[in-house]
Design an enzyme around this catalytic site. Sequence first.
Site, short mmCIF file in Angstrom:
data_model
loop_
_atom_site.label_atom_id
_atom_site.label_comp_id
_atom_site.label_asym_id
_atom_site.label_seq_id
_atom_site.Cartn_x
_atom_site.Cartn_y
_atom_site.Cartn_z
N LYS A 1 0.88 -1.18 0.00
CA LYS A 1 0.00 0.00 0.00
C LYS A 1 0.91 1.22 0.00
O LYS A 1 1.43 1.62 1.04
CB LYS A 1 -0.89 -0.02 1.25
CG LYS A 1 -2.24 0.66 1.09
CD LYS A 1 -2.20 2.13 0.75
CE LYS A 1 -1.91 2.99 1.96
NZ LYS A 1 -1.65 4.41 1.55
N GLU B 1 9.54 1.26 11.12
CA GLU B 1 10.66 2.20 10.94
C GLU B 1 10.06 3.59 10.92
O GLU B 1 9.34 3.97 9.99
CB GLU B 1 11.41 1.88 9.64
CG GLU B 1 12.79 2.49 9.61
CD GLU B 1 12.82 3.87 8.96
OE1 GLU B 1 12.84 4.86 9.72
OE2 GLU B 1 12.78 3.95 7.74
N CYS C 1 13.72 10.68 7.20
CA CYS C 1 13.62 10.28 8.61
C CYS C 1 14.98 10.33 9.29
O CYS C 1 15.09 10.63 10.47
CB CYS C 1 12.98 8.90 8.73
SG CYS C 1 13.85 7.64 7.80
N GLU D 1 9.46 16.13 15.56
CA GLU D 1 10.01 15.97 14.21
C GLU D 1 9.27 16.90 13.25
O GLU D 1 8.05 16.84 13.13
CB GLU D 1 9.84 14.51 13.76
CG GLU D 1 10.49 14.25 12.43
CD GLU D 1 10.28 12.82 11.94
OE1 GLU D 1 9.15 12.30 12.07
OE2 GLU D 1 11.24 12.24 11.44
P1 ADP Z 1 2.59 10.96 7.12
O1 ADP Z 1 1.79 11.52 8.27
O2 ADP Z 1 3.95 11.49 7.08
O3 ADP Z 1 1.89 10.96 5.81
P2 ADP Z 1 1.87 8.27 7.77
O4 ADP Z 1 2.52 7.45 8.79
O5 ADP Z 1 0.47 8.73 8.05
O6 ADP Z 1 2.86 9.46 7.49
O7 ADP Z 1 1.85 7.53 6.37
C1 ADP Z 1 2.73 6.51 5.98
C2 ADP Z 1 1.93 5.41 5.30
O8 ADP Z 1 1.01 4.88 6.24
C3 ADP Z 1 1.09 5.88 4.11
O9 ADP Z 1 1.11 4.86 3.11
C4 ADP Z 1 -0.30 6.00 4.70
O10 ADP Z 1 -1.32 5.87 3.75
C5 ADP Z 1 -0.29 4.84 5.68
N1 ADP Z 1 -1.29 4.93 6.75
C6 ADP Z 1 -1.77 6.05 7.34
N2 ADP Z 1 -2.67 5.73 8.30
C7 ADP Z 1 -2.77 4.38 8.30
C8 ADP Z 1 -3.54 3.43 9.07
N3 ADP Z 1 -4.40 3.83 10.02
N4 ADP Z 1 -3.36 2.12 8.82
C9 ADP Z 1 -2.50 1.70 7.87
N5 ADP Z 1 -1.76 2.54 7.12
C10 ADP Z 1 -1.88 3.86 7.33
#
Ligand code: ADP
Length: 474
Positions: free
Chosen positions: A171, A246, A279, A375
Amino acid sequence: MSVSADHWIGGERVASPQRFTDLSPIDEQPIAEISRGGAREAAQAVAAARKAFPAWARTSKEERARLLHAIADGVDKRADELANVETRDNGALLRSHLRGVMPRVAHNFRFFADWLLGLGHDDFETRGHTNHVSWDPAGVCALITPWNAPLMLATWKIAPALAAGNTVVLKPAEWSPLTASILADITAEAGLPDGVFNVVQGFGAEAGAALVDNPDISRISFTGSVPTARLIGAAAARHLTPVSLELGGKSPLLVMRDADLDLAVDLAVEQYDNAGQVCLACTRLLVAEEVAGEFTERLVERIKALRQGDPRDLATDIGPQIHRKQFDKIDGFVQRAVAEGARAVAGGGPNAELGGLYYRPTLFTEPSKELLREEVFGPVLTLQTFSSEEQAVAMANDTSYGLDALVVTTSEERARRLTPQLVAGTVWVNCFFVRDLRAPFGGSRDSGIGREGGNWSFDFYCDVKNTVSAPWVR
Ligand code: ADP
């Protein structure tokens, strides 16, 4: 651009009735209408991956390695296209994509293909009984990846997962979905069997959440933010799915009083790479007070000389931030710091002439508490001074994170003394961003759980089995 905007499930393109708009950070213009997956598509992809698993797990490791090399060849062949699409999609420098990122993407596949072939097996003997340790494929792996280095970070997970005999559902981040889609085509052209690699596009809270909450997932590997990691960790706990996380950092860069200041300034400037959306960026500069004046002066000069602009221009040093939301978040940190009396000696606001998402590389002296703790994930560094090695270590470790730390010193003895005291998954001494893929990568504290790289990746992506055999009697 001829990139499919649909999912890749079971070797076929699958469209969703709903779509979302993918914007380019360069000019905030739409570049694609992407299929917006949810629970249905996540379940469909996991089912396809599950169906493909037994045959792929039984495929000889020589054949798996051959297919991974064929994928790497496909990446090499389309490296220009991948680099250009990635730059348009996430705004990172074309120069970096061409020179560093795409070769590394191909290398990820080659490295883990070769690692698989070289993988040894331990055998132990006890009272005539042999203990044979084997690396068995785990099953279907859910890989959730971020937008700052989309294809590099995705393939860093996909390659070992596939090498180990697992099938994968990826994903990608919704702000940078395109190169994952091209990779799906490359895997098909390479001859990877249908269903071994799948891509579900969509938002984290929809497609991502459904994927990690699927009971048929055997491993979850995630790179992203701490709040999302907590949600994913909770889903993993419900199904007792092993998870590798990570996450972010607030890493220190220590300039000791004996440091080579040319090198120290070069390394500090590198922390603005990818517009600070890295990161590993060591964003807290901790400088010995004896050299702080000269270091700061030289650094500010270099920051002012950075060429900000269109990331497709090979002469550009710093491009746009990924998205309006991220841009506003960065500006919020900066404005609150200024309101609290922090002093920006470089940058401190948008570079609006260039477009909507360009933020000036910024350096704060006398930073606010929030800036030191949170961050930012943007081109914002802080600079503080220390008066002793002891104080330097205390300041370096004064964070909830522990991803990496960088020490600049000309004294080997000092480096040996300092590095064991730093809480970090990686410590760099007089260097940055050079890592052997055989070595472990990951973070301590809130920077993550687990390590990937070399055998650490196989440890995670495999079910390690011990087969104990009694002596064979005729
Ligand atoms: P940022 O806030 O920097 O965009 P995220 O950690 O939200 O970082 O996003 C990193 C990845 O995690 C993306 O692919 C995002 O779609 C996915 N993501 C965000 N929320 C969820 C969730 N609740 N469950 C699974 N994947 C998620």
